[in-house]
Motif scaffolding. Sequence first.
Motif, mmCIF file in Angstrom:
data_model
loop_
_atom_site.group_PDB
_atom_site.id
_atom_site.type_symbol
_atom_site.label_atom_id
_atom_site.label_comp_id
_atom_site.label_asym_id
_atom_site.label_seq_id
_atom_site.Cartn_x
_atom_site.Cartn_y
_atom_site.Cartn_z
ATOM 1 N N VAL A 45 45.020 37.693 34.511
ATOM 2 C CA VAL A 45 45.934 38.576 33.771
ATOM 3 C C VAL A 45 45.291 39.957 33.628
ATOM 4 O O VAL A 45 45.948 41.003 33.769
ATOM 5 N N TRP A 46 43.976 39.954 33.404
ATOM 6 C CA TRP A 46 43.298 41.238 33.270
ATOM 7 C C TRP A 46 43.398 42.027 34.581
ATOM 8 O O TRP A 46 43.636 43.227 34.585
ATOM 9 N N ASP A 105 45.452 46.479 37.746
ATOM 10 C CA ASP A 105 46.199 47.011 38.897
ATOM 11 C C ASP A 105 47.344 47.917 38.448
ATOM 12 O O ASP A 105 47.595 48.976 39.036
ATOM 13 N N LEU A 106 48.016 47.472 37.387
ATOM 14 C CA LEU A 106 49.158 48.250 36.903
ATOM 15 C C LEU A 106 48.704 49.567 36.285
ATOM 16 O O LEU A 106 49.311 50.622 36.512
ATOM 17 N N VAL A 107 47.622 49.528 35.532
ATOM 18 C CA VAL A 107 47.135 50.757 34.877
ATOM 19 C C VAL A 107 46.656 51.764 35.928
ATOM 20 O O VAL A 107 46.924 52.965 35.829
ATOM 21 N N ALA A 152 51.216 48.614 43.074
ATOM 22 C CA ALA A 152 50.271 47.579 42.621
ATOM 23 C C ALA A 152 50.464 46.332 43.474
ATOM 24 O O ALA A 152 51.061 45.334 43.059
ATOM 25 N N SER A 153 49.934 46.375 44.702
ATOM 26 C CA SER A 153 50.233 45.327 45.683
ATOM 27 C C SER A 153 49.648 43.966 45.302
ATOM 28 O O SER A 153 50.237 42.927 45.594
ATOM 29 N N SER A 154 48.488 43.954 44.674
ATOM 30 C CA SER A 154 47.861 42.644 44.415
ATOM 31 C C SER A 154 48.223 42.073 43.044
ATOM 32 O O SER A 154 47.802 40.962 42.702
ATOM 33 N N ALA A 155 48.990 42.815 42.242
ATOM 34 C CA ALA A 155 49.320 42.325 40.880
ATOM 35 C C ALA A 155 50.061 40.993 40.928
ATOM 36 O O ALA A 155 49.768 40.068 40.160
ATOM 37 N N ALA A 156 51.041 40.906 41.899
ATOM 38 C CA ALA A 156 51.820 39.653 41.984
ATOM 39 C C ALA A 156 50.919 38.477 42.331
ATOM 40 O O ALA A 156 51.046 37.375 41.777
#
Length: 622
Positions: free
Chosen positions: A63-64, A69-71, A80-84
């Motif tokens: 989650v962190w 990635d989003l920040v 943010a390609s790797s967030a998912a």
Amino acid sequence: MTREDGTLTAGVGKDVGKEGPAKKKNAILELLGFAGKRRVLAYAGCGLSVLNAALAVMPLVCVWFVVRDLVLVYPNWSEASSAAMWAVLAVAFAVLGIIVYFGALMASHLAAFRIAANMRKAMVRHVARIPMGYFSVHSSGEMRRVIDGCAGQTEDLIAHKLPDFVGSFATPVIFFVVAFLFDWRMGLLCLVPIAVSFAAMWWMMGREDAKGGRHFMELYQAALMRMSAAATEYVRGIPVVKVFQQTVFSFKAFHEAVIDYRDMATNYTEYCRRPQVVQLVAINSTFAVLVPAGIALAAVAPDFPAFLIDFLFYAFFSAMTTTMMSKVMYSSEAVMIAEDALRRMNTIMEVAPIDEVEPAEALHPKEASIELAGVSFSYPGSREPALCNVSLSVPAGATVALVGPSGGGKSTLASLVPRFWDADEGVVLVGGADVRCIPVEELMGAVSFVFQDDRLFKRSLADNVRAGRPDASDAEVLAALNAAQCDDIIAKFPDGVNTVVGKAGVYLSGGERQRIALARAILKDAPIVVLDEATAFADPENEALIQAALATLCEDKTVLMIAHRLSTVANADRIFVIDRGSVVEQGTHEELVAQGGLYARMWRDYRTSAMWRIEGGGSRVA
Ligand SMILES: Nc1ncnc2c1ncn2[C@@H]1O[C@H](COP(=O)(O)OP(=O)(O)OP(=O)(O)O)[C@@H](O)[C@H]1O
């Protein structure tokens, strides 16, 4: 004297009732010793629990990564390609953690059930081998609580608390490693409340001295045990309370046990109050430590966005502290309870069992005679000897009676024959062999002991009788019941011999119970019969039936009988008069009456009382 289930149970020597000191062993390892081959399952449960603890941290880390990635791409979140991927991984780790935890509990439950079953078996087996005297000083409520309570408590510990315990101690280690991943300063700050919390827990439960929590827990458990035993006694005595219109407070022991328990529980709560407050404040204060520190560090951070991302990690991280420390706290309390349960179990297991002779040195009775030569005996803790230099002999096939004033030592003397106790001095011989040298099973097979109030098992009438000889056929059981004059008892219940004693609607009078017990002894068919006031509780109607049953039981047997009703001993081959632990007179009924001593006086008194009758108004006259 103390009665016993069945026709016989062994007991023994002078260290009866003495409890050895509990040795300090690792409670968990000691418990695992009862698991046998399933021990490996307990280890597997612990291993999986550690794995689960590691997996529990992983969703947080994932989650962190999502947040980071989003920040970093803010406001272009589509980049943010790797967030998912991190989000999926977080869910996967969470699901995997649940599966692993389920596996840990399965393994630990299988081990726990085996441990609890083996503990119960070990205690019950040991109880059957410890001396009768132990039961006269330890109530059945206390024994039940030890046997059931210890096994139940430890089952819960191994099934649930042990995996949680191992897992909860693995979590701080994993925490420790993860805490220093991003910013050692904030990692250190997160660990401060954990350290304070551990210190408070040690204060509360770890100290082993007389002022420590462990000591309090022992006292608390002991008070609980006393209250449980006193409650059992109280419930048993309710008929007496009602008849004599006494209040609860007349049961001083119960009242005192309740007050004692209340005081112990209050003291323990008082003792835990301060450390628990410190502990709870500490584990809930991580955020309070982290936020001011974060503000201070942010002011000097060279790269604020990077610092903010790290700070968010520690904010997530600190949220887990409360749950983790609560688990640690309750797990360590469970270990204390388990240690206490084991200590209590050992108070039974360390009672010295009957001394068994080595097979090579064993002696075997040649016939069914009984002889006591220079026998003295004192009960443990008693200043007065119960028997003093007693010598007597009962030839094979003879019927010998013991009579004398109450408390003279008749029951004690009879109890030495089947080794309910061992003599301090002198020797007891059965068939010419010292009873201490006869293998216990053989001695038990040679003697039937019928008490004044034999207890029946909560089983069918047939099973109660079959306890005398487990391999007996149905026909032999029925024949024994018939010989013991039990036909009317069987006929009055629709289920006949299959009627379960103690079931609703099944009531047996004292005399009926006695006849079933005699059927048990008849089926056993031991060559020596010891009767301890076997007709004491019989009403006139039952007495005739019991006498007929006794006649069958005693046919061609060596009989040692204790009786207060002198009419039942007048035909004995020899009568021994026992007073204050010694044989004071002996002879046949006629010889003793002619001697004009204690027996003659007892006989005269007996005859006088037999002539008494109740007149109108209830006064007794001769
Ligand atoms: N388990 C015990 N622990 C300590 N003392 C005991 C125990 N059992 C009996 N005694 C004592 O030993 C003495 C002899 O008791 P015992 O029961 O053998 O007498 P008894 O002649 O059979 O009495 P009764 O006819 O009343 O049954 C008594 O002083 C009794 O208080």
